[in-house]
Scaffold this motif. Structure first.
Motif, PDB file in Angstrom:
ATOM      1  N   ALA A 642      37.462  41.194  22.106  1.00 17.94           N
ATOM      2  CA  ALA A 642      36.228  40.473  22.423  1.00 17.94           C
ATOM      3  C   ALA A 642      36.179  40.068  23.893  1.00 17.94           C
ATOM      4  N   VAL A 643      37.318  39.617  24.438  1.00 20.10           N
ATOM      5  CA  VAL A 643      37.347  39.215  25.845  1.00 20.10           C
ATOM      6  C   VAL A 643      37.123  40.421  26.752  1.00 20.10           C
ATOM      7  N   TRP A 644      37.723  41.542  26.396  1.00 18.28           N
ATOM      8  CA  TRP A 644      37.511  42.748  27.196  1.00 18.28           C
ATOM      9  C   TRP A 644      36.062  43.221  27.123  1.00 18.28           C
ATOM     10  N   ARG A 645      35.480  43.169  25.918  1.00 20.53           N
ATOM     11  CA  ARG A 645      34.111  43.648  25.733  1.00 20.53           C
ATOM     12  C   ARG A 645      33.092  42.765  26.463  1.00 20.53           C
ATOM     13  N   GLU A 646      33.261  41.446  26.416  1.00 18.51           N
ATOM     14  CA  GLU A 646      32.258  40.536  26.969  1.00 18.51           C
ATOM     15  C   GLU A 646      32.496  40.186  28.428  1.00 18.51           C
ATOM     16  N   GLU A 647      33.751  40.111  28.860  1.00 19.63           N
ATOM     17  CA  GLU A 647      34.028  39.669  30.220  1.00 19.63           C
ATOM     18  C   GLU A 647      34.782  40.693  31.059  1.00 19.63           C
ATOM     19  N   GLY A 648      35.228  41.786  30.447  1.00 17.27           N
ATOM     20  CA  GLY A 648      35.958  42.792  31.205  1.00 17.27           C
ATOM     21  C   GLY A 648      37.305  42.313  31.693  1.00 17.27           C
ATOM     22  N   VAL A 649      37.931  41.417  30.929  1.00 18.35           N
ATOM     23  CA  VAL A 649      39.226  40.858  31.305  1.00 18.35           C
ATOM     24  C   VAL A 649      40.273  41.335  30.314  1.00 18.35           C
ATOM     25  N   ARG A 650      41.402  41.860  30.825  1.00 19.68           N
ATOM     26  CA  ARG A 650      42.489  42.320  29.971  1.00 19.68           C
ATOM     27  C   ARG A 650      43.443  41.166  29.706  1.00 19.68           C
ATOM     28  N   ILE A 651      43.689  40.897  28.462  1.00 18.05           N
ATOM     29  CA  ILE A 651      44.575  39.813  28.051  1.00 18.05           C
ATOM     30  C   ILE A 651      45.974  40.376  27.828  1.00 18.05           C
ATOM     31  N   SER A 652      46.971  39.742  28.432  1.00 13.48           N
ATOM     32  CA  SER A 652      48.343  40.220  28.267  1.00 13.48           C
ATOM     33  C   SER A 652      49.118  39.418  27.225  1.00 13.48           C
ATOM     34  N   ARG A 653      48.552  38.265  26.810  1.00 12.08           N
ATOM     35  CA  ARG A 653      49.293  37.409  25.883  1.00 12.08           C
ATOM     36  C   ARG A 653      48.309  36.565  25.079  1.00 12.08           C
ATOM     37  N   VAL A 654      48.380  36.641  23.754  1.00  9.19           N
ATOM     38  CA  VAL A 654      47.566  35.809  22.862  1.00  9.19           C
ATOM     39  C   VAL A 654      48.514  34.989  22.000  1.00  9.19           C
ATOM     40  N   VAL A 655      48.326  33.677  22.021  1.00  7.66           N
ATOM     41  CA  VAL A 655      49.217  32.765  21.307  1.00  7.66           C
ATOM     42  C   VAL A 655      48.393  31.931  20.338  1.00  7.66           C
TER      43      VAL A 655
END
Length: 746
Positions: A642-655
């Motif tokens: 969702a973050v990549w689709r809406e903001e174009g930001v790659r997340i490296s860690r989800v906690v």
């Protein structure tokens, strides 16, 4: 023809006019009929024929049009014969003596403690006459023989929320004391952020005495006798050294300190309280982007009532904390305006969000300040009444939204939901402020303007700005807002994002014990321009020009996430953390807690562990949420997508963490920097964690345990000691930048 009256008669006429406003059927003043206006003067012609025909010709002059600015003090003059007061407390004796105000409620406390268990609620009113008498008595007792306090001393205020706290704050002002309001922590509980803040306040302000409820003083005595080590031990040693005064004893009074009754304190030689240049209040910043800092506020610096058209006919409803920022400043605004303020505790709102709207409906409130996160909370848990009582929200002129950013979609949904109950979109007042400016800076609301507010990148504006003055216009605005390049200080063109700077008579005087930090934050100047100093807010904003000019506060400099999309240093862009958090929460609103998702960049730790570098998202699970490893893995992947689709930001860690694990300020603002420190130190209550090395590969790690007791003490730097170097507690500053970062609003 203007009819002139003596002082008392004039105010009797004013009282009549307010009654006419409340009774639209009155034929005496058609201008007041249903107009919801507050008039200072009404010019009536042909009065002799009014009784025969029922028609008169009226010309009205509103309070707002009568108000003006005089020097550096905001003028709230409702009558040319009535002098403006340099100190808020000095309004109280005037209101108490006027027949139209003496019996009028100044504050009403709504006790909702028993409502959740089916019990009855209670309402306790405090009139202007009663408030003035109580303030006089408490001020006299504060300076009595037993207290050993002198004018100019600092007093730690630890009273519980309610009318006693209101009396005490004004009593400190009348006694010439500097008040330091702090939320009293439960000393019987595990050492945490609230205890750390009390420790910080005692260390920095060095109070001569502490004032608290009698039962709290007993708990302090018991706790200090048993605490010998750790954070409690240090705090206990400081609390034992203080002189403790019971607020209930100050309220009851006694024979030890002389005469009684209004005016007894000043009988020896005029008003003995704070002067316009005296520091009467030390309020702490929220601590959202760093350690809470002590802001010194002089009695002459206060927010103005004219921004929201507050006057004697206004009714305010507030459940905000009374110890700082917006909740505290609306206590002052109420007295300056001669209005009525209905108070409730923040805990009562959290337990029953519907209480807020019930109070607005019950008292016909015209103004209510709330943080923007209150709207989705009410939509989730407060749509329906527990008692079946309908709402009537048509009286509300100002729904003041603070705690930026303010998302348009959330506001639109709230207005649409409660429009059937009379809520008008024109009442929405997105606003901006910070502790360094006595909380209030600006609002996008304007009286009589019913047009919808525009949006920019999903946000509503926080200020309606005037057009840039022409060369022929020499008059400068009272409050000036500039958006500048934060490195050079040069103003940026409209449409370009920069740092928000504020120049205002309401600017505070600085940080207690930190002259260099005060110069850095409070004495900024635009290159090549003479004139007043600006406050560097540390907030980022952009001015958008259309039919009108609006300021949009888009985030905080300290919370910006830097990205290198090009991979070669040429494609850098910056994303504000709240956009990432909103996208993450939207991926699973039924599983995650709203307002409890924190995003931040962890590049500073890349040298220690390359796996930790990048953008991390920490999200609280709903209470009682169940799921296995595969379920949690799917939730993490959904957040990342969702973050990549809406903001174009790659997340490296989800906690994913337990409910309540994400650190917040006392007003509910995320502490992203502290969350990052706790995560890297293994101090979060982690349920599941997913790490992603690159865009294609991903990995997961097992549960990581930990508690956050030590982190509350270690999350900050040398702000406790001040620049003298004397330190009772070692804490950290908490900002990656050497320049001061300010915290805005609540």
């Amino acid at each position: 023809k203007m009819l002139c009256f003596g002082m008392n008669q004039q105010w009797d006429m004013l009282s009549d006019i307010h009654r006419y406003r409340e009774k639209p059927t009155s034929s005496f003043c058609p201008l007041a009929r249903g107009a919801n206006l507050h008039f200072a003067f009404i010019h009536v012609t042909n009065r002799n024929t009014a009784h025969r025909t029922g028609h008169v010709s009226c010309t009205a002059l509103s309070f707002h049009r009568c108000s003006k600015q005089r020097g550096h003090v905001c003028t709230e003059n409702y009558d040319p014969c009535y002098p403006d007061q340099p100190v808020v407390d000095r309004y109280l004796p005037i209101w108490a003596k006027l027949p139209a105000f003496s019996a009028k409620p100044a504050f009403i406390w709504a006790n909702d403690d028993d409502a959740g268990s089916g019990g009855a609620t209670s309402r306790t009113a405090l009139t202007y006459s009663q408030l003035n008498f109580a303030v006089e008595r408490m001020a006299r007792n504060l300076l009595g023989v037993g207290s050993q306090l002198r004018r100019g001393d600092t007093v730690l205020v630890l009273a519980s929320p309610g009318l006693r706290l209101v009396k005490l704050l004004f009593a400190c002002q009348r006694a010439g004391l500097t008040a330091v309001p702090v939320i009293p922590p439960d000393l019987a509980k595990q050492f945490g952020p609230a205890h750390t803040h009390l420790l910080r306040a005692v260390s920095q302000t060095k109070p001569s005495a502490a004032v608290a409820d009698g039962h709290y003083i007993q708990s302090v005595t018991a706790a200090t006798a048993s605490s010998v080590a750790g954070g409690h031990g240090r705090l206990s040693a400081m609390l034992r050294s203080l002189r403790w005064l019971a607020v209930d004893e100050l309220e009851r009074g006694g024979k030890r300190s002389g005469g009684d009754g209004p005016g007894a304190l000043a009988a020896a030689g005029g008003y003995a309280g704070c002067g316009p240049d005296d520091v009467y209040l030390i309020q702490y910043t929220s601590g959202a982007t760093g350690v809470p800092k002590p802001v010194t506020v002089t009695a002459g610096s206060r927010p103005t009532t004219t921004a929201y058209d507050l006057g004697p006919g206004s009714v305010v409803v507030s459940w905000l904390p009374q110890y700082h920022d917006c909740g505290l400043m609306f206590l002052l605004l109420t007295v300056v305006a001669g209005a009525t303020c209905v108070l409730a505790s923040p805990d009562a709102f959290v337990r029953r969000p519907r209480l807020w709207l019930d109070l607005v409906s019950e008292f016909g409130a015209t103004c209510t300040p709330v943080p923007s996160f209150a709207l989705p909370l009410v939509l989730k848990r407060g749509r329906r009444s527990e008692h079946g009582r309908p709402l009537e929200l048509g009286s509300l002129r100002n729904l003041i939204l603070v705690n930026e950013p303010i998302y348009k979609s959330s506001v639109d949904e709230f207005v649409e939901t409660f429009a059937r109950d009379g809520l008008r979109a024109a009442s929405v007042s997105p606003s901006y402020g910070l502790a360094e400016n006595c909380t209030f800076v600006s609002t996008a609301w304007r009286s009589g303007c019913g047009s919808d507010l525009p949006s920019y990148k999903k946000l509503l504006p926080s200020a309606r700005l005037s057009r840039p003055p022409s060369s022929l216009e020499s008059q400068e605005p009272e409050i000036e807002i500039a958006v500048v390049d934060e490195d050079t200080g040069e103003p940026v063109p409209d449409g370009v994002e920069g740092e928000v700077w504020v120049s205002s008579p309401s600017n505070a005087s600085g940080y207690l014990g930190h002259p260099s930090a005060t110069r850095d934050a409070f004495c900024a100047r635009v290159p090549g321009r003479a004139g007043a100093c600006f406050v560097r807010t540390g907030d980022r904003g952009v001015v958008v020009t259309g039919v009108e000019r609006y300021l949009y506060v888009v985030g905080r400099s300290a919370d910006v996430i830097p990205l290198n999309d090009g991979g070669d240093g040429q494609g850098r862009r910056r994303v504000h953390a709240h956009y990432v958090e909103t996208a993450a929460y939207g991926s699973a609103p039924g599983r995650l807690r709203g307002g409890c998702v924190a995003a931040f960049f962890t590049a500073a730790e890349a040298a220690l562990s390359p796996l930790h570098a990048g953008v991390a998202v920490v999200a609280e699970l709903q209470k009682g949420s169940r799921g296995d490893g595969d379920d949690h893995k799917g939730l993490c992947e959904g957040i990342r997508a969702a973050v990549w689709r809406e903001e174009g930001v790659r997340i490296s860690r989800v906690v994913l963490v337990e409910a309540g694990a994400v650190p917040k300020t006392t007003s509910g603002k995320l502490r992203r920097g502290v969350a990052r420190q706790m995560l890297l130190a293994g101090k979060l209550g982690v349920v599941f964690e997913a790490r992603y090395d690159d865009v294609d590969a991903n990995g997961t790690v097992p549960v990581v345990g930990g508690d956050e007791e030590d982190m509350a003490v270690k999350s900050a730097a040398s702000w406790v000691a001040g620049e003298s170097g004397e330190s009772d507690v070692a804490t950290a500053f908490g900002s990656a930048s050497r320049r001061i970062r300010l915290q805005s609003f609540l």
